[in-house]
Structures are given as C-alpha cells and as structure tokens.
Design a protein around this motif. Structure first.
Motif, PDB file in Angstrom:
ATOM      1  N   ALA A   1       0.830  -1.205   0.000  1.00 33.22           N
ATOM      2  CA  ALA A   1       0.000   0.000   0.000  1.00 33.22           C
ATOM      3  C   ALA A   1       0.866   1.256   0.000  1.00 33.22           C
ATOM      4  O   ALA A   1       0.562   2.234  -0.690  1.00 33.22           O
ATOM      5  CB  ALA A   1      -0.928  -0.004   1.200  1.00 33.22           C
TER       6      ALA A   1
ATOM      7  N   THR B   1       0.973   4.037  -3.005  1.00 35.64           N
ATOM      8  CA  THR B   1       0.798   5.461  -2.721  1.00 35.64           C
ATOM      9  C   THR B   1       1.961   6.264  -3.279  1.00 35.64           C
ATOM     10  O   THR B   1       1.769   7.336  -3.868  1.00 35.64           O
ATOM     11  CB  THR B   1       0.674   5.692  -1.201  1.00 35.64           C
ATOM     12  OG1 THR B   1      -0.403   4.894  -0.704  1.00 35.64           O
ATOM     13  CG2 THR B   1       0.425   7.144  -0.885  1.00 35.64           C
TER      14      THR B   1
ATOM     15  N   ALA C   1       1.579   6.630  -6.961  1.00 32.93           N
ATOM     16  CA  ALA C   1       0.513   7.562  -7.315  1.00 32.93           C
ATOM     17  C   ALA C   1       0.945   9.013  -7.108  1.00 32.93           C
ATOM     18  O   ALA C   1       0.631   9.886  -7.914  1.00 32.93           O
ATOM     19  CB  ALA C   1      -0.733   7.272  -6.489  1.00 32.93           C
ATOM     20  N   ILE C   2       1.684   9.262  -6.039  1.00 28.05           N
ATOM     21  CA  ILE C   2       2.115  10.628  -5.731  1.00 28.05           C
ATOM     22  C   ILE C   2       3.296  11.056  -6.584  1.00 28.05           C
ATOM     23  O   ILE C   2       3.331  12.155  -7.125  1.00 28.05           O
ATOM     24  CB  ILE C   2       2.463  10.752  -4.237  1.00 28.05           C
ATOM     25  CG1 ILE C   2       1.202  10.581  -3.394  1.00 28.05           C
ATOM     26  CG2 ILE C   2       3.112  12.089  -3.934  1.00 28.05           C
ATOM     27  CD1 ILE C   2       1.476  10.490  -1.914  1.00 28.05           C
TER      28      ILE C   2
END
Length: 74
Positions: free
Chosen positions: A13, A17, A20-21
């Motif tokens: 996870a 993240t 994605a960032i």
C-alpha cells in the motif's frame, strides 16, 4: 502469520501510494545526471535518455492495467 501478511500489505500500500504521488524515480544507472561516461567521451544515458528520471515499475504496471481495462471495456 497474520502479522507478516499485514506487514506485506502495508508495504504494498505504501509503494502504491508512492507511485501515485511520485510516478518518476531517479535513474539508478546514471545517478540522475543524465549522462554516462563512455570510452569515446560523454553520452546520454540509454535508460533515461538524458531526462534523469525513469517511470517507476509500479507506475508502469498501473498504466498497463489501465490500458488493458480501457481497451477491454470499449
């Protein structure tokens, strides 16, 4: 067993993240300089093409899955 599974899920996870960032990571081949030393002089890095950043593996996987999903649902 449950604790190990939870640790793996949290790690995945966290990496998702991060992808994605910040989808781009520093090129490890040229140490984010964009150039490589060659026998005949200085050349652009072949992996990042002199851009100094490369697409992360997780982001590449996400983009491929989005493409497959988009093509399959048309």
């Amino acid at each position: 067993m449950v604790l190990a599974s939870l640790a793996i899920l949290l790690t995945l996870a966290g990496y998702a993240t991060l992808c994605a960032i910040s989808p781009f990571g520093a090129c490890r081949k040229c140490d984010a300089t964009g150039i490589r030393q060659a026998r005949k002089g200085i050349k652009l890095c072949r992996r990042c093409h002199g851009q100094r950043y490369r697409l992360r593996a997780g982001r590449r996987l996400l983009n491929a899955s989005r493409t497959v999903h988009r093509d399959g649902t048309r």
